[in-house]
Scaffold this active site. Structure first.
Site, PDB file in Angstrom:
ATOM      1  N   TRP A 332       0.839  -1.217   0.000  1.00 37.70           N
ATOM      2  CA  TRP A 332       0.000   0.000   0.000  1.00 37.70           C
ATOM      3  C   TRP A 332       0.864   1.253   0.000  1.00 37.70           C
ATOM      4  O   TRP A 332       0.388   2.345  -0.273  1.00 37.70           O
ATOM      5  CB  TRP A 332      -0.964   0.000   1.195  1.00 37.70           C
ATOM      6  N   GLU A 474       1.039  -2.576  12.622  1.00 36.48           N
ATOM      7  CA  GLU A 474       1.334  -4.013  12.545  1.00 36.48           C
ATOM      8  C   GLU A 474       1.857  -4.618  13.852  1.00 36.48           C
ATOM      9  O   GLU A 474       2.175  -5.808  13.884  1.00 36.48           O
ATOM     10  CB  GLU A 474       2.337  -4.260  11.413  1.00 36.48           C
TER      11      GLU A 474
HETATM   12  O1  IFM Z   1       3.682  -1.338   4.037  1.00 35.90           O
HETATM   13  C1  IFM Z   1       4.590  -1.212   5.060  1.00 35.90           C
HETATM   14  C2  IFM Z   1       3.859  -1.387   6.371  1.00 35.90           C
HETATM   15  O2  IFM Z   1       2.898  -0.384   6.553  1.00 35.90           O
HETATM   16  C3  IFM Z   1       4.826  -1.368   7.521  1.00 35.90           C
HETATM   17  N1  IFM Z   1       5.799  -2.411   7.341  1.00 35.90           N
HETATM   18  C4  IFM Z   1       6.579  -2.231   6.104  1.00 35.90           C
HETATM   19  C5  IFM Z   1       5.693  -2.221   4.891  1.00 35.90           C
HETATM   20  C6  IFM Z   1       6.533  -1.950   3.632  1.00 35.90           C
HETATM   21  O3  IFM Z   1       7.093  -0.690   3.687  1.00 35.90           O
END
Ligand code: IFM
Length: 730
Positions: A332, A474
């Site tokens: 995203w 996350e």
């Molecule tokens: O898409 C991101 C996510 O929001 C956080 N971890 C890393 C990913 C890639 O940059």
């Protein structure tokens, strides 16, 4: 606006310990390929990589990765019989510079060889933006003794991705001053042609020879140099793949054959003009803060260097084309963080990036089907087909005997709405009805269908829910009713209905075709409305606070300040489970929602949510995607100093490696976020029916901010100044 200051990124010392970080910083690219800033001569521990958009190949664990193309930088110099290496002899002066105006990378070195011969060397390189298949190198060498100069250049098909090999040899050729290789990726079967031409001008008794070694043809030229005399080495390399032509090896040979004997100057002129046009569309000027200004331009340079201009079947991965991080996979990051920059300055590139999602819609349909849903569910990590390529298990970062289960590919579902959000934003900004009619609408309808099949009815509270998800934050997985996911799902379902209604008026044939193709009936459309209007949503009436997910407020309360100072993320400090149980966020989630759907927040709730979650976010070592967003919201609630702190954390993520991981590649989402923080944060740009309008709130020490955008085919330039009293004027 193209002023003279703040265009040059400089490295003043040769430092092998930081070489991988420097390789990232000195990455150059032209939207077709990107090459890390490894040196012409080789050093242990280097990551000399060139990634070509779309050239993916299978690999264990992460399914597929961008393949490291044959190295075009290699130039081995034997100076009076001594190997040129900065690890030997003495470095008298050293400077490396990346000129962001045009992507010219220059290194100037004065070097005394172990035998005591003094040399002056200038290395230059650029990846042509005018003809993205051509890469140019030039070296000027002056010796302060009469010596022999020997230049060797190997085209090697033995390149690997961190020891994993992807190339099979198909053929090669060798002539007096040029060589070519024909290779094919092992699983994806992409063919690649690469050819290089080496010319040496100056000196005497010039001899050209070489070795037609299998998979490593090497061109060798020797010349006798007189003390103080300069010799110029020019090397031009061409790349084509079977993604662009049926005959890549023929194409590279022809590309070189048609060049004049000395090609640099002509190629440079068209290249520099192409870059100038890019900057005319998007440059940002900041007066009063050189540090921030350079960092902003560096971010834009890296986005422009990775922007596919000729290809609508590729997108920009999380590390652009600058490193192994995330293996070239697309997240995203592209739609929500990078795309606004392109949408508002280079809409043609934005269209290509969004078209990538259209061309990978089949992969998204497959993912939905395999998960038991309908419609299209976009992959959390996507590559050439759009199928899910998030690794399921990865080695534990510190304990290599353990594996970690990665859940994002299974349940981080908000990305499907994010893709639609970016399409909508692009359409609003450009009025590109053609895109919406022929590509966007189908994506919208298929994604709405996914949400409707994923939603679960909860009779007890009378709402539709999305359980077992991961929101943008996350650190917390397997949560129910993540506010961001639910709000975006609602927005997507209801907007899909609007898109269809618009299409029925604007192009009834296409609407009918889609209804037929997707077997859409009124019952299904009514169901989308019913679900959209009844999605679980909870907000405290008095404070306006939104709970990030059900039960978040009950998680273990940790005061982040009690853990400072720290040099690691909260997840490494507490462990995966520990972080999951605690209330600390990796990155904005409700605050992210406040940015993406500001209409859901009034002034009070914006402030309340920002204050609450800002204090609980791991800004320093959480996700690099966060700081730019916090900067924007801090601007909106009138906290420019706090905004500036967040902004600089984002702006320096790569240049100063504030997170310690820039060696993996640039933080491309952060780079896009930085542009948004400048334009929508400090510039306060908003769109109303009359068009774009700035509501500036510049950091106190900024004297002036100038930026430009393209909106509905018209250019707008904003020249915003801080008044002497500290307020600002539009
Ligand atoms: O898409 C991101 C996510 O929001 C956080 N971890 C890393 C990913 C890639 O940059």
């Amino acid at each position: 606006m193209l002023n003279e200051r703040n265009w040059i990124v400089t490295e003043k010392h040769f430092d092998l310990k930081r070489q991988n970080h420097a390789e990232t910083i000195f990455t150059i690219g032209n939207g077709y390929l990107g090459t890390r800033g490894a040196h012409e001569e080789r050093y242990p521990g280097e990551e000399r990589t060139t990634f070509i958009h779309g050239v993916f190949d299978d690999v264990p664990i992460v399914f597929t990765e961008l393949v490291n193309a044959p190295d075009w930088l290699d130039l081995t110099l034997l100076l009076g019989g001594e190997l040129f290496s900065l690890s030997e002899g003495e470095i008298l002066t050293y400077q490396r510079q990346l000129d962001l105006r045009n992507g010219l990378l220059t290194r100037s070195v004065e070097w005394r060889s172990p035998r005591g011969v003094r040399w002056q060397l200038t290395f230059e390189r650029f990846a042509s933006l005018a003809n993205p298949h051509l890469l140019c190198q030039r070296v000027r060498a002056t010796a302060f003794e009469n010596v022999t100069l020997e230049v060797r250049s190997t085209l090697s098909g033995e390149t690997d991705n961190l020891n994993y090999k992807h190339w099979d040899w198909l053929g090669q050729g060798f002539q007096r001053n040029s060589a070519w290789l024909h290779l094919r990726t092992r699983s994806s079967g992409i063919e690649l042609g690469v050819a290089a031409r080496l010319s040496v001008n100056g000196g005497g008794n010039l001899q050209q020879t070489g070795w037609d070694t299998r998979n490593a043809p090497t061109l060798v030229t020797t010349t006798e140099m007189k003390s103080g005399e300069a010799v110029e080495i020019e090397k031009i390399t061409a790349f084509y793949t079977s993604r662009e032509t049926n005959d890549p090896q023929g194409a590279v040979r022809r590309a070189l054959e048609t060049l004049p004997k000395r090609a640099w100057e002509g190629l440079w002129e068209s290249h520099a003009r192409a870059w100038q046009r890019e900057w005319e569309a998007c440059d940002v000027l900041i007066e009063g803060d050189d540090h921030a200004h350079l960092a902003v331009r560096f971010s834009l340079f890296q986005l422009l260097a990775a922007a596919p201009r000729q290809d609508e079947r590729v997108s920009i991965g999380a590390k652009a084309l600058s490193g192994y991080g995330y293996r070239g996979h697309v997240f995203w990051d592209t739609e929500i963080f990078m795309l606004p920059f392109f949408t508002y300055t280079r809409p043609e590139v934005a269209r290509n990036l969004l078209s990538y999602r259209y061309h990978t819609l089949e992969g998204a349909r497959k993912k939905a089907r395999e998960n038991g849903y309908k419609g299209a569910q976009f992959a959390w990590e996507s590559a050439s087909t759009g199928e899910e390529v998030t690794p399921t298990w990865v080695p534990h970062p510190t304990d290599r005997t353990k594996l970690i289960r990665i859940w994002t590919g299974d349940i981080q579902i908000h990305i499907s709405a994010d893709v639609c959000y970016a399409i909508w934003q692009y359409w609003q900004a450009t009025g590109d009805d053609d895109f919406m009619i022929h590509r966007g609408a189908e994506i919208f309808l298929e994604v709405a269908r996914f949400w409707a099949s994923r939603a679960e009815w909860n009779a007890e509270n009378g709402s539709y829910e999305f359980t077992d998800v991961i929101g943008p934050d996350e650190y917390h997985d397997h949560v129910d009713n993540n506010a961001y996911t639910n709000a975006l799902a609602r927005w997507q379902l209801l907007t899909a209905l609007k898109v269809l209604a618009w299409l029925e008026g604007r192009n009834p044939d296409k609407a009918a075709e889609l209804r037929r193709l997707l077997e859409l009936d009124e019952n299904e459309l009514n169901r989308w409305r019913e679900i959209g209007e009844k999605i679980y949503w909870k907000q405290d009436a008095a404070s306006g606070l939104i709970e990030q997910f059900e039960g978040y407020f009950q998680r273990r309360q940790i005061d982040l300040r009690s853990l400072e100072p720290r040099m690691q993320s909260i997840q490494s400090l507490l462990g995966i489970e520990g972080a999951n149980d605690a209330n600390i966020l990796k990155q904005p989630d409700v605050v992210m929602l406040a940015y993406v759907l500001p209409e859901l927040f009034d002034e009070n709730s914006l402030r309340a949510n920002y204050e609450y979650y800002n204090a609980r976010t791991d800004h320093t070592f959480g996700s690099s995607l966060g700081p730019a967003i916090h900067a924007i919201i801090a601007c909106r609630i009138g906290k420019p100093d706090e905004a500036y702190e967040h902004f600089m954390r984002a702006a320096l993520a790569d240049l100063e490696d504030v997170r310690g991981n820039a060696h993996d590649g640039i933080h491309a989402a952060s780079a896009g976020g930085i542009w948004q923080a400048v334009v929508f944060g400090f510039g306060g740009l908003r769109f109303d029916p009359e068009g774009p309008k700035p509501f500036p709130g510049l950091p106190r020490h900024w004297k002036r901010l100038v930026f430009r955008i393209k909106y509905r085919g018209q250019f707008y330039e904003y020249d915003l100044r801080n008044s002497p009293a500290g307020g600002d004027e539009g």
